[in-house]
Motif scaffolding. Sequence first.
Motif, PDB file in Angstrom:
ATOM      1  N   CYS A 197       2.329  -1.315  -3.900  1.00 25.79           N
ATOM      2  CA  CYS A 197       3.731  -0.941  -3.726  1.00 25.79           C
ATOM      3  C   CYS A 197       4.068   0.381  -4.393  1.00 25.79           C
ATOM      4  N   SER A 198       3.351   0.693  -5.484  1.00 25.93           N
ATOM      5  CA  SER A 198       3.685   1.903  -6.233  1.00 25.93           C
ATOM      6  C   SER A 198       3.055   3.150  -5.639  1.00 25.93           C
ATOM      7  N   ASP A 199       2.184   3.000  -4.645  1.00 27.60           N
ATOM      8  CA  ASP A 199       1.525   4.159  -4.050  1.00 27.60           C
ATOM      9  C   ASP A 199       2.524   4.987  -3.253  1.00 27.60           C
ATOM     10  N   SER A 200       2.446   6.292  -3.412  1.00 23.59           N
ATOM     11  CA  SER A 200       3.237   7.178  -2.565  1.00 23.59           C
ATOM     12  C   SER A 200       2.541   7.325  -1.220  1.00 23.59           C
ATOM     13  N   PRO A 201       3.280   7.679  -0.173  1.00 21.56           N
ATOM     14  CA  PRO A 201       2.631   7.869   1.137  1.00 21.56           C
ATOM     15  C   PRO A 201       1.531   8.924   1.094  1.00 21.56           C
ATOM     16  N   GLN A 202       1.725   9.975   0.290  1.00 26.12           N
ATOM     17  CA  GLN A 202       0.724  11.024   0.198  1.00 26.12           C
ATOM     18  C   GLN A 202      -0.568  10.504  -0.427  1.00 26.12           C
ATOM     19  N   LEU A 203      -0.437   9.698  -1.531  1.00 26.71           N
ATOM     20  CA  LEU A 203      -1.624   9.141  -2.160  1.00 26.71           C
ATOM     21  C   LEU A 203      -2.332   8.167  -1.219  1.00 26.71           C
ATOM     22  N   ARG A 204      -1.554   7.355  -0.533  1.00 25.63           N
ATOM     23  CA  ARG A 204      -2.138   6.380   0.393  1.00 25.63           C
ATOM     24  C   ARG A 204      -2.934   7.097   1.494  1.00 25.63           C
ATOM     25  N   GLU A 205      -2.366   8.169   2.047  1.00 28.67           N
ATOM     26  CA  GLU A 205      -3.049   8.914   3.106  1.00 28.67           C
ATOM     27  C   GLU A 205      -4.298   9.607   2.571  1.00 28.67           C
ATOM     28  N   THR A 206      -4.232  10.064   1.332  1.00 25.41           N
ATOM     29  CA  THR A 206      -5.399  10.714   0.733  1.00 25.41           C
ATOM     30  C   THR A 206      -6.550   9.725   0.556  1.00 25.41           C
ATOM     31  N   ILE A 207      -6.226   8.529   0.066  1.00 24.30           N
ATOM     32  CA  ILE A 207      -7.272   7.510  -0.125  1.00 24.30           C
ATOM     33  C   ILE A 207      -7.902   7.128   1.221  1.00 24.30           C
ATOM     34  N   ILE A 208      -7.067   6.942   2.231  1.00 20.71           N
ATOM     35  CA  ILE A 208      -7.588   6.594   3.569  1.00 20.71           C
ATOM     36  C   ILE A 208      -8.481   7.702   4.110  1.00 20.71           C
ATOM     37  N   GLY A 209      -8.033   8.945   3.930  1.00 15.00           N
ATOM     38  CA  GLY A 209      -8.840  10.070   4.415  1.00 15.00           C
ATOM     39  C   GLY A 209     -10.187  10.173   3.728  1.00 15.00           C
ATOM     40  N   HIS A 210     -10.219   9.940   2.415  1.00 18.13           N
ATOM     41  CA  HIS A 210     -11.488  10.000   1.681  1.00 18.13           C
ATOM     42  C   HIS A 210     -12.401   8.835   2.055  1.00 18.13           C
TER      43      HIS A 210
END
Length: 813
Positions: A132-145
Amino acid sequence: ADPSLGNLDVDSCLRTLSASRDPGEIVHALRTLTRNLEDAEFTRLHYTHAIQVLVSAHCLGRSCDDEEIKKLWCEMFLRGPPDQTLLLLLDTISSRGESAALERCMSVLEKFLSSGRLQLLLWSRCEVGGACSDSPQLRETIIGHLAALPSITCNHLHTDTPDTFLPQQYYPLLAASMLDTLEKTCCALRAGQDCSLGFVAQVLGKVCIQGYSSQIFETLAPRLSSLTRVDPLWQRVTQRLLEKVPERCTECVITGLIRSLSGLMGNLVLTNKKAQFVLTHKLLLQQYQHTTPLLKSVLGYLALDSERRTLLKQVVRSVCQVWCNSSAVKHTSVEQQLYVSKALLLCVALLSRSEIQELRQEMFQCMLGGVQCRLDSGIERIRRMGMIVGECLSHKLDTPGSQLKFQVSKMKAFCMLQKLQMCTSHFYYYNCGLEIFISFLDSFSSKADGSAGQSAPSEAGRGSDSELDSDDDLTPYDMSADQEKKKSAPPRYVRDCLEALMSSDDAERVELSLQLAEALLRKNVKATQEVSVQFSKVLLHLEDRYSTPHFHTLRQKAMVALTVTDIKPVVDYWTTEFYSLNYSLRQRMDILEVLALSAQELSEPIINKHAGAQPISAVTALEQRDDITHWRQIVEKRIQSKTRRISKGGTPSVKAVPNRYAPVAGFFFFPLLRNYDKPQVTFDLLGSDHLVLGRLLHTLGLLMHLAINAPMGRALLDFVWAVRFHTDQMVRRGVVFAVCGVFLSMPGENLLTELGDDLMETRAWLADVAENDCDADCRSLAVQSLMLLDKNLKTQLPKLLLSFIPNQTMFEF
């Protein structure tokens, strides 16, 4: 465990790791940090900074022999939050050069992947509240990596990349991690715990959109198939996973899944509009690169469930509309039309009798319209395709009064259609009869009729041999030297041959006359010239009344022999009759073929003629000698300009020789241009008779190419310019071929002087054809024409510029 570390304690430990040289202090600091890895406050506030210090610190390098330090250092990466660890390790690998830190990061990343940290990362995002605390930018970065780990590592490490990071090993590992996460999700749901599959679905979509769907589903699909077959909960979880895939990735995921196993989708096509569009429209009508098994999977998936069969009928209607659309036939490639034809056959195969009766009207209109517009095409493969699919549809509709029958390898086609008719169940039809018919359609879209139609008679012949008289003890007579007696005597003179073809009712005599016609016409030049036009008329109107073997070949050879023996009168007759009334399209095509073959023979050098032929001087008019001398000079210049010299030795003398076509090229070429824009009752060249127009353009291009340096380029370009945007592919091919012939035949200086105003417009049009035309042959010819034009212009422009430089003597005082 020790109580939670405060900010000052953390800073003290990190300073020790950065600056201390005492192994004892380093071990104490690492132990202190690792004991607090389970503390949520520490991992949230200090973990990322701590592992950054560990990557950049030199403590491990100075104490490389201390096994405890190595172990504690690895624990800091393998026991902490997996998302932060993965991001830091990949960023470090992609930004560091060759160093000890890079090697340590590669080593710990390998252990990270092999120790199950991927499963932990995915599951941490499935638990409700876990991300829940993840920002959309961090979430997208993790998925991309996660999705691009092989690309990130391979782009930096190149040949030093460990095997664990390669796509062949990483993506099956990621798929196994997804399976483990889905299994935990099922267990949590049985225990009453809520879960979210959005993160896993986004990773799946990201991997598939990057082109690795096959590697993922090779591991994912078989296991999911076995689980969803027996467990309804797994069915719900799998369908929910597919529903959560981002819309932009839906096509890639569904395409990869349906290649492996379509049954996993359940009724996704009914609940997801994007999936429905992809399966019922895009994969069938907008794309054509997919294989026949994928088509079977898509349509079979729609047919297997009663709720989805409504979509199957919708697909049948859509495919029928496209298949009978004349505009689609004209503006799509042959490969795409073949793909739609396969889809139509597969759709019809899956329909029940009641559904066929429901769709009977649409299928009947599709059959009539689609076959008609394909038979009108100038492309042989398209015509053949229309015949095969038309026969299949007619057979399936079971219309006794309007059964379509075409002469397409009768024996083989009949056997296959019989197998289709005998199919009683969808399963048998789908797996047996249709397999054979689809392969038949594939083979006939690329091979000539004759090559596919000779196997059945030969097999029948071998079968009959095995049933012959079984008296093996009797010794057969040797009949190898026996010859069949002919009832009719073969003709010995040209006029006898002509008379036999005109009035004889004896099939054997007609056959003998056709077989000997070419030799008699070439041998007796004077006699041939006396009756050349009359003989030409007889051959043009001659019909195969007696099914003479090789009739069309023998007739064509005789017509060519007449043309090359008495050139001007016979060519005048052909070109006049081409635009006359009451001729069939086949006869007009025969005229064009004879003119092309005759021009090719006449263009051969005279010295290559066989000894038995009439000397060329006896056939070529004497007043043409000056022209022949002129042609010899042009040919010599052309050879000199295209010869590359390697040494400075003496230049060998190249002697050009005359041919018989150059003096008479105008008789072949210009009469074919005089009446093309005057439609007649039985012949409309610029209208419905585009098949003849395409052949005419090819013939004119060939005549232009054979007459090198002849002043015909301007006239040919003016003619083809009016039809350059024709809707028929065969006509467009002919236009580009004719333009290519002009560029091949006209010298570069003539191109600039005679066509200078139109060259840029022609070049722009060719570039548009090369880029946007739907026909592959048109695009290829346009590219070749552009290369020829550019080559000629590059050769001639420097000469043109030099001609404008003033003479040096003008500046002398």
